[in-house]
Design a protein around this motif. Structure first.
Motif, PDB file in Angstrom:
ATOM      1  N   ARG A  46     120.348   6.778  18.429  1.00 27.96           N
ATOM      2  CA  ARG A  46     119.676   8.029  18.078  1.00 27.96           C
ATOM      3  C   ARG A  46     120.710   9.145  18.029  1.00 27.96           C
ATOM      4  NH1 ARG A  46     114.086   9.069  21.192  1.00 27.96           N
ATOM      5  NH2 ARG A  46     115.007  11.137  21.002  1.00 27.96           N
TER       6      ARG A  46
ATOM      7  N   ASP B 120     120.557  12.377  18.444  1.00 27.83           N
ATOM      8  CA  ASP B 120     120.511  13.381  19.502  1.00 27.83           C
ATOM      9  C   ASP B 120     121.099  12.837  20.791  1.00 27.83           C
ATOM     10  OD1 ASP B 120     118.333  11.612  19.613  1.00 27.83           O
ATOM     11  OD2 ASP B 120     117.052  13.053  20.642  1.00 27.83           O
TER      12      ASP B 120
ATOM     13  N   GLU C 217     110.497   4.252  23.961  1.00 24.52           N
ATOM     14  CA  GLU C 217     110.209   5.629  24.369  1.00 24.52           C
ATOM     15  C   GLU C 217     110.578   5.847  25.820  1.00 24.52           C
ATOM     16  OE1 GLU C 217     106.100   6.077  23.424  1.00 24.52           O
ATOM     17  OE2 GLU C 217     106.494   6.841  21.408  1.00 24.52           O
TER      18      GLU C 217
ATOM     19  N   ARG D 172     117.763   9.941  28.742  1.00 23.07           N
ATOM     20  CA  ARG D 172     117.904  11.399  28.618  1.00 23.07           C
ATOM     21  C   ARG D 172     117.946  12.054  29.991  1.00 23.07           C
ATOM     22  NH1 ARG D 172     119.512  15.471  28.466  1.00 23.07           N
ATOM     23  NH2 ARG D 172     119.051  17.307  27.181  1.00 23.07           N
TER      24      ARG D 172
ATOM     25  N   PHE E 128     111.378  16.748  27.651  1.00 26.15           N
ATOM     26  CA  PHE E 128     111.837  15.817  26.619  1.00 26.15           C
ATOM     27  C   PHE E 128     110.782  14.744  26.358  1.00 26.15           C
ATOM     28  CE2 PHE E 128     113.767  11.730  25.575  1.00 26.15           C
ATOM     29  CZ  PHE E 128     114.516  12.032  24.453  1.00 26.15           C
ATOM     30  N   TRP E 129     110.159  14.223  27.421  1.00 26.48           N
ATOM     31  CA  TRP E 129     109.172  13.163  27.261  1.00 26.48           C
ATOM     32  C   TRP E 129     108.033  13.598  26.336  1.00 26.48           C
ATOM     33  CZ3 TRP E 129     107.897   8.259  27.579  1.00 26.48           C
ATOM     34  CH2 TRP E 129     106.538   7.907  27.599  1.00 26.48           C
TER      35      TRP E 129
ATOM     36  N   ASP F 115     109.281  14.233  22.782  1.00 27.04           N
ATOM     37  CA  ASP F 115     109.727  13.019  22.113  1.00 27.04           C
ATOM     38  C   ASP F 115     108.574  12.102  21.723  1.00 27.04           C
ATOM     39  OD1 ASP F 115     112.155  11.667  21.273  1.00 27.04           O
ATOM     40  OD2 ASP F 115     111.637  10.098  22.715  1.00 27.04           O
ATOM     41  N   THR F 116     107.516  12.096  22.533  1.00 28.36           N
ATOM     42  CA  THR F 116     106.458  11.113  22.329  1.00 28.36           C
ATOM     43  C   THR F 116     105.127  11.713  21.907  1.00 28.36           C
ATOM     44  OG1 THR F 116     105.676  11.181  24.627  1.00 28.36           O
ATOM     45  CG2 THR F 116     107.515   9.696  24.122  1.00 28.36           C
TER      46      THR F 116
ATOM     47  N   GLY G 266     106.703  16.157  14.899  1.00 27.84           N
ATOM     48  CA  GLY G 266     108.086  16.333  15.317  1.00 27.84           C
ATOM     49  C   GLY G 266     108.841  17.345  14.484  1.00 27.84           C
TER      50      GLY G 266
ATOM     51  N   ARG H  52     116.491  18.675  16.034  1.00 28.03           N
ATOM     52  CA  ARG H  52     117.349  17.524  16.319  1.00 28.03           C
ATOM     53  C   ARG H  52     117.995  17.067  15.014  1.00 28.03           C
ATOM     54  NH1 ARG H  52     113.152  13.537  19.492  1.00 28.03           N
ATOM     55  NH2 ARG H  52     112.803  14.791  21.364  1.00 28.03           N
TER      56      ARG H  52
END
Length: 702
Positions: free
Chosen positions: A16, A18, A57, A64, A94-95, A98-99, A184, A193
C-alpha cells in the motif's frame, strides 16, 4: 526495510503506498510465536506477531499502529506512556478511516474509546494501558501522583493534532475536504492518500496526493507532534508556518519587505485581498471588479462583497452563507466582467479590455477605491484583461486620489515565477495555490503581497474583525493590523502546504526548456486524440497572451476542455451532455464499473479503471439552446513534467508516451460509458478510493 520472514499477505499490505511511505527504512519482521499483534523493540524495530495474520484490514491496522508507536518512542523516549496513547489515538482513527466499519468490528476493545472526540477519563486510560503496555519496551514506573490523571491532562492538549496525516489534512478547509467513509474520497473525488493506480489529469480542479506529497505532509505531522511532546507545540507550528511562507516566497522570488499570507483556498484569498483593499490610505468605499466569476471558485462573488461564502469557515465556525462578515464595509460594490458570451464563445480580448477600463474609470471618477482583478488563468485557461489595458486603468486621474489596487488571480498557478515577480514589481497582489497545477491537495492557497500593500499591515487600522473566523495571526506577516486575529494554527493547512511544497520542489528541479518541451509534446498529442474522437468536441485552446520569455512554458494552453456527445443525440449536429449528465460522467470515470458492463463488450477490461479528470465547467453551447452544457477537462500538471515516485526508473520520453496512452484510455472509457448509459443510470455506481478486488500490479496505468 523488510525481513525475509514476512508472509505474502503482509507484503501485500506493505505494498500500500501510504503504509510504504510511513514505513520508510524501519526494520519490520514477523515472529509467528509472538502472541501479541506486534511489539516495538528497544532498537525501534517492529516485530509483528501471530494476531497480525488475519484479514488485510486488521493487518493494516496493527501495522499502522506499530508504525506510529515506533517513531514516537524515538522522538520522545522520556514520555513513553504518553507516546503509547498518542499512537493508539492515531491507529484508532486510521481504523475507521480505512475501513468505514462500525464499533462492533473494531480489532481491539480500546479502539472505539480512543476514536472519541474527547479524551477518555483517567480510569478508562488506566484500563486501556493494560492492552497497550505489552506492545512496547517497558515503561518505568512513575511514583507520586496518579500518572493517568496527569496523562489525561496532557492528552487533552494533544488531542487536536493526533490522527493520521490523511485525517488531519481534511481539517481546516470546509465540508468539501471531508472524506466520505463509503467512498474514501472527498467532494472532489480525490484522496489525501496516494492513489497511483488512478489515471489522473485533474489538476485544473484537485488531485489526490502522490507518495512524494504524502511524505512531505507526514514529515510535517511528525515534526508538529515532536514539538508538542517536548512542550514546544506552538513553537513547532510557528516554525512550520514561517517555513512554508519562506518556501513560497523563495519559489516566486519575493524580496524583503514583501509578504505571504497563507489561505485555505483561493476564495479565502479573495476575501483577504478585499480586506487589504479596505485598508488603502484613501479610506474610500471599494468597488471590486471581478473577471469571469463563472470561471473562478463558486464562492468568489460572495467573498468579493465581504460576505460569508459558505455555512462554515476554515476554522470550523458556523456562519450564514451570504450574510455580511463583521467589519467589512457594507458599501462595497462588485462588478462582474464576463469573458464568454451567451453562447459560450470567448469574447474578443479588446472588448473585455475596453469594458474593464471603462468600469475602472467610472468607479474612480465616482470617488471609489477600485480593487481590479486580472484572471491568470480561468478554469478553461483564459487570461484577461491584457497588461496594456491594466496599465491604462491604473494611470493617474485628476482628483481621484490613490490608484486602484490590482490582484492577480493566479490560483491555477500555470505561470512562470518570473511572471509573478513582474506582477509584484508593479505593486499588484497575487493569489496562488499549491493545489492546482502543482497537484498538491485541495485547499492550500496563498496571497502574495507587494511592498506597498504589505506596509498596510503596519498601519493604524486593523483588518476587519470578522476575519478572526477565517484565519490565524501566524498565517499573516507580522503587523499591528492583524494583532486582533486569534493565536493558533491551521494544522490541516500546514500539512496540505507541506505536501504541495514537495511537488513544487520536484518541479523546480526540471529545466524550464525541458518543462516546455514535455508539455508541448503532451498537449499536442492529447489535442489530436480528442479531435479524432467523434464523441468529443474540443474547445479551441486559447494560448495565453504573454510577453515572450526564453524557455517559458506558460505560453502553452495546459487545460484541454471538451464536450461529450449526449448518448441519445441524433446524427445531426453535435449535442453535448447537459451539465448534470456531464457531472455523472465525470464521477463514473472515477468509478470501478466492474459487474455493470456486459462481459461481451470489447472494452469491458476498462470498466475497473479509475480516471480522474477536471470537474465539468458550466458553459453554453449552440447545440443546447437555452440550456447549460458541461465541459470536462484534461489538464497537464507539475507531476506530468516531474514524474512521481511510482514512475521511478522510467525513461522520461517513454513515461510521457504512457501518459498520452492513458488519455486514450480515458477516451475509451468515455465511449464505454456512453454505450451503457441507461444501464449505469439505473445502477447509480459511486466512486471509490480503490477498485473492487484491488490488486495494484494488475491495474496500474499501462
Amino acid at each position: 526495510m523488510f525481513a525475509h520472514t514476512l508472509t505474502q499477505e503482509l507484503l501485500r499490505v506493505l505494498e500500500r503506498p501510504d503504509l510504504r511511505v510511513i514505513a520508510g527504512e524501519r526494520q519490520i519482521a514477523l515472529d509467528p510465536a509472538l502472541e501479541l499483534p506486534f511489539r516495538v523493540q528497544p532498537t525501534g524495530a517492529i516485530v509483528l506477531g501471530l494476531p497480525a495474520q488475519g484479514q488485510q484490514e486488521e493487518t493494516a491496522f496493527f501495522l499502522r499502529h506499530a508504525l506510529e508507536l515506533a517513531p514516537l518512542l524515538d522522538i520522545a523516549p522520556h514520555r513513553a506512556l504518553c507516546a503509547a496513547f498518542c499512537a493508539a489515538r492515531t491507529a484508532a482513527l486510521f481504523w475507521y478511516l480505512d475501513t468505514g466499519r462500525s464499533d462492533a468490528d473494531a480489532p481491539a476493545a480500546w479502539v472505539p474509546q480512543m476514536a472519541q472526540a474527547q479524551v477518555p477519563p483517567p480510569s478508562a486510560l488506566r484500563q486501556i494501558w493494560q492492552a497497550l503496555a505489552p506492545l512496547q519496551p517497558d515503561v518505568p514506573r512513575q511514583s507520586g501522583t496518579d500518572p493517568f490523571a496527569a496523562l489525561h491532562d496532557a492528552l487533552r492538549d494533544l488531542w487536536p493534532i493526533l490522527g493520521p496525516t490523511e485525517s488531519l489534512m481534511a481539517t481546516g478547509g470546509d465540508a468539501r475536504l471531508a472524506v466520505d467513509p463509503a467512498t474514501g474520497l472527498n467532494h472532489y473525488g480525490c484522496s489525501h492518500r496516494p492513489r497511483p493506480w488512478a489515471i489522473t489529469f485533474a489538476s485544473s480542479t484537485a488531485s489526490s496526493l502522490s507518495e512524494r506529497g504524502f511524505a512531505g505532509a507526514e514529515t510535517a505531522r511528525l515534526s508538529l507532534l515532536a514539538g508538542a511532546l517536548h512542550g514546544r507545540g506552538d513553537a513547532a507550528a510557528c516554525a512550520l508556518d514561517t517555513d512554508i511562507q519562506a518556501h513560497i516566497a523563495a519559489h516566486f522570488g519575493l524580496v524583503a519587505g514583501e509578504g505571504v499570507v497563507l489561505a485555505p483556498s483561493g476564495t479565502d484569498c479573495e476575501l483577504y485581498a478585499l480586506a487589504l483593499a479596505s485598508l488603502a490610505p484613501s479610506g474610500r468605499p471599494v468597488s471590486n471588479i471581478v473577471l469571469a466569476p463563472e470561471e473562478t471558485g463558486s464562492g468568489v462573488p460572495l467573498a468579493a462583497m465581504g460576505c460569508h461564502f459558505a455555512n462554515d469557515t476554515a476554522l470550523g465556525h458556523g456562519v450564514t452563507r451570504g450574510a455580511p462578515i463583521a467589519g467589512f464595509p457594507t458599501d462595497t460594490l462588485v462588478v462582474n466582467v464576463p469573458m464568454r458570451d451567451a453562447e459560450g464563445h470567448v469574447r474578443p480580448v479588446a472588448e473585455v479590455d475596453a469594458e474593464t477600463c471603462r468600469l475602472t474609470h467610472d468607479m474612480r471618477a465616482a470617488g471609489r477605491h477600485v480593487l481590479l482583478h486580472r484572471l491568470d488563468l480561468s478554469k478553461t485557461g483564459l487570461l484577461a484583461p491584457g497588461l496594456p489595458a491594466l496599465e491604462r486603468a491604473c494611470a493617474p486621474m485628476d482628483g481621484t486620489g490613490d490608484g486602484p489596487d490590482v490582484v492577480v488571480d493566479a490560483c491555477q498557478a500555470r505561470l512562470d515565477p518570473l511572471r509573478v515577480r513582474d506582477y509584484l514589481d508593479r505593486g499588484w497582489m497575487v493569489m496562488v495555490t499549491g493545489s492546482k497545477f502543482f497537484t498538491g491537495p485541495p485547499f492550500c492557497g496563498a496571497l502574495l503581497l507587494p511592498t506597498g500593500v504589505r506596509r498596510r499591515l503596519d498601519g493604524p487600522r486593523s483588518v476587519p474583525v470578522g476575519l478572526k473566523d477565517y484565519s490565524y495571526r501566524h498565517a499573516w506577516p507580522r503587523g499591528g493590523a492583524v494583532a486582533g486575529l486569534p493565536a493558533g494554527h491551521n494544522i490541516g493547512l500546514i500539512l496540505r502546504w507541506c505536501a504541495a511544497l514537495a511537488e513544487m520542489a520536484a518541479f523546480s528541479r526540471i529545466p524550464r526548456v525541458t518543462v516546455h518541451d514535455r508539455l508541448r509534446d503532451f498537449l499536442s498529442a492529447v489535442s489530436a486524440r480528442i479531435m479524432a474522437e467523434p464523441a468529443l468536441e474540443l474547445l479551441p485552446p486559447v494560448r495565453p497572451d504573454r510577453t515572450p520569455m526564453e524557455g517559458a512554458w506558460d505560453t502553452l494552453p495546459t487545460i484541454m476542455c471538451f464536450f461529450v456527445r449526449a448518448p441519445d443525440s441524433d446524427g445531426e449536429g453535435f449535442h453535448p451532455l447537459v451539465l448534470p449528465d456531464a457531472r455523472r460522467l465525470y464521477a463514473w470515470l472515477n468509478t470501478d464499473l466492474s459487474g455493470l458492463i456486459p462481459p461481451d463488450d470489447p472494452d469491458v477490461a476498462l470498466a475497473c479503471l479509475l480516471c480522474h479528470v477536471g470537474q465539468p465547467v458550466p458553459l453554453a453551447h449552440p447545440g443546447l439552446p437555452g440550456m447549460v452544457a458541461g465541459a470536462l477537462r484534461i489538464s497537464a500538471g507539475a507531476r506530468l513534467v516531474a514524474g512521481e515516485p511510482s514512475h521511478d526508473g522510467m525513461d522520461p520520453t517513454e513515461r510521457l508516451r504512457r501518459e498520452v496512452r492513458n488519455v486514450g484510455r480515458i477516451v475509451d472509457k468515455i465511449n464505454l460509458i456512453l454505450r451503457h448509459w441507461s444501464r449505469l443510470s439505473m445502477a447509480a455506481p459511486v466512486q471509490t478510493y480503490l477498485p473492487h478486488g484491488w490488486q495494484a500490479r494488475a491495474i496500474l496505468p499501462a
